[in-house]
Motif scaffolding. Structure first.
Motif, mmCIF file in Angstrom:
data_model
loop_
_atom_site.group_PDB
_atom_site.id
_atom_site.type_symbol
_atom_site.label_atom_id
_atom_site.label_comp_id
_atom_site.label_asym_id
_atom_site.label_seq_id
_atom_site.Cartn_x
_atom_site.Cartn_y
_atom_site.Cartn_z
ATOM 1 N N PRO A 1 0.820 -1.213 0.000
ATOM 2 C CA PRO A 1 0.000 0.000 0.000
ATOM 3 C C PRO A 1 0.852 1.260 0.000
ATOM 4 O O PRO A 1 1.913 1.315 0.617
ATOM 5 N N ARG A 2 0.363 2.270 -0.710
ATOM 6 C CA ARG A 2 1.057 3.551 -0.734
ATOM 7 C C ARG A 2 1.061 4.130 0.685
ATOM 8 O O ARG A 2 0.049 4.139 1.372
ATOM 9 N N ARG B 1 -3.227 -9.637 -3.279
ATOM 10 C CA ARG B 1 -4.287 -8.625 -3.311
ATOM 11 C C ARG B 1 -4.986 -8.612 -4.679
ATOM 12 O O ARG B 1 -4.348 -8.514 -5.717
ATOM 13 N N ASP C 1 -7.836 -6.516 -5.468
ATOM 14 C CA ASP C 1 -8.675 -5.349 -5.743
ATOM 15 C C ASP C 1 -7.947 -4.232 -6.468
ATOM 16 O O ASP C 1 -8.529 -3.182 -6.743
ATOM 17 N N VAL C 2 -6.679 -4.443 -6.809
ATOM 18 C CA VAL C 2 -5.911 -3.407 -7.486
ATOM 19 C C VAL C 2 -4.843 -4.066 -8.353
ATOM 20 O O VAL C 2 -4.234 -5.060 -7.960
ATOM 21 N N CYS D 1 -1.253 -4.444 -10.239
ATOM 22 C CA CYS D 1 0.136 -4.001 -10.066
ATOM 23 C C CYS D 1 0.959 -4.318 -11.321
ATOM 24 O O CYS D 1 2.185 -4.372 -11.265
ATOM 25 N N VAL E 1 -8.721 -1.763 -12.047
ATOM 26 C CA VAL E 1 -8.331 -0.739 -11.077
ATOM 27 C C VAL E 1 -6.831 -0.459 -11.139
ATOM 28 O O VAL E 1 -6.005 -1.370 -11.020
ATOM 29 N N ALA F 1 -3.017 0.922 -10.197
ATOM 30 C CA ALA F 1 -2.152 0.962 -9.012
ATOM 31 C C ALA F 1 -1.957 2.387 -8.510
ATOM 32 O O ALA F 1 -1.618 2.592 -7.333
ATOM 33 N N GLY G 1 -1.776 5.684 -6.829
ATOM 34 C CA GLY G 1 -2.331 6.185 -5.587
ATOM 35 C C GLY G 1 -2.738 5.087 -4.612
ATOM 36 O O GLY G 1 -3.199 5.385 -3.509
ATOM 37 N N ARG G 2 -2.560 3.824 -5.016
ATOM 38 C CA ARG G 2 -2.994 2.721 -4.161
ATOM 39 C C ARG G 2 -1.839 1.838 -3.692
ATOM 40 O O ARG G 2 -1.750 1.502 -2.517
ATOM 41 N N VAL G 3 -0.999 1.420 -4.618
ATOM 42 C CA VAL G 3 0.143 0.583 -4.248
ATOM 43 C C VAL G 3 1.399 1.124 -4.921
ATOM 44 O O VAL G 3 1.334 1.770 -5.980
#
Length: 232
Positions: free
Chosen positions: A65-66, A96, A98-99, A101, A145, A147, A149-151
């Protein structure tokens, strides 16, 4: 003048990666069993119908996570830039789903570097673009979705957890339509050699079945050594 026999004896031996590409994940899984190694991971599948075996040296990327307290490196970009044809990127995102990479721009960059393929403990996106490019990508899911801002990338070329398995730089990986198997670096030559013997045994068994021998006889015939008789 070099004779044909001399040329054969002076030809370079196949590398571990070349030998691994001539196998499949089933034979490698059986060989890993012979050494008591539980390094077959369950879950990642090709996100488009990859028809060939993907194999190479592991190049690891750790994703998480970011966090404002960590450097916000773009996932896998630096790893792509230093990798090549015998490398497979292994991206650890703790499963994970939901996002993403991994995506299309990274696939294009990886293709330009000749990278053999990508294995993701998590999700990717742009599967259609990867297919059009011909870059093999294995992941647990495909999602739209981003990456962003999320990872972010935490590290690369360090040991990672991929499901229940620890994967280290220097390990090898093989991936195909059957699944994904990691081969610890210290066992690479032994596992490949054992898997090659398994393939030879199964080819002989297949020939016997094609010649009309009952499969019950073939499966128990002593002329086809079992993996135990090969010895580890």
């Amino acid at each position: 003048m070099t004779t044909e026999n001399e040329a054969r004896t002076t030809a370079p031996a196949a590398t571990a990666v070349e030998r691994l590409r001539a196998l499949d994940s089933c034979a490698v899984s059986d060989a890993l069993d012979a050494y008591g190694l539980s390094t077959v991971t369950l879950g990642p599948v090709p996100v488009w119908p990859v028809r060939h075996v993907v194999a190479g040296r592991v190049r690891t990327v750790t994703v998480g996570p970011r966090d404002s307290g960590r450097p916000a490196d773009h996932v896998a970009a630096a790893a792509v830039d230093i990798s090549g044809p015998d490398d497979v990127l292994v991206i650890a995102n703790d499963g994970r789903l939901d996002v993403s990479c991994w995506g299309g721009i990274l696939s294009r960059a990886a293709l330009a570097r000749g990278i053999a393929g990508v294995v993701v403990d998590g999700a990717c996106r742009d599967a259609g673009e990867s297919a059009e490019l011909g870059l093999p990508v294995f992941a647990r899911a495909v999602v739209p979705v981003s990456a962003r801002g999320r990872v972010v990338q935490y590290a690369m070329d360090e040991p990672v957890r991929f499901g229940d398995i620890t994967v280290e730089p220097g390990d090898h990986v093989i991936a195909d339509g059957n699944g994904v198997a990691f081969v610890p670096g210290a066992y690479v030559q032994r596992v490949i050699g054992f898997a090659e013997r398994i393939v030879a045994r199964e080819a002989a068994m297949a020939d016997a079945v094609a010649q009309g021998r009952p499969v019950t006889e073939v499966m128990h015939d002593s002329q086809f050594p079992t993996t135990e008789e090969y010895g580890a």
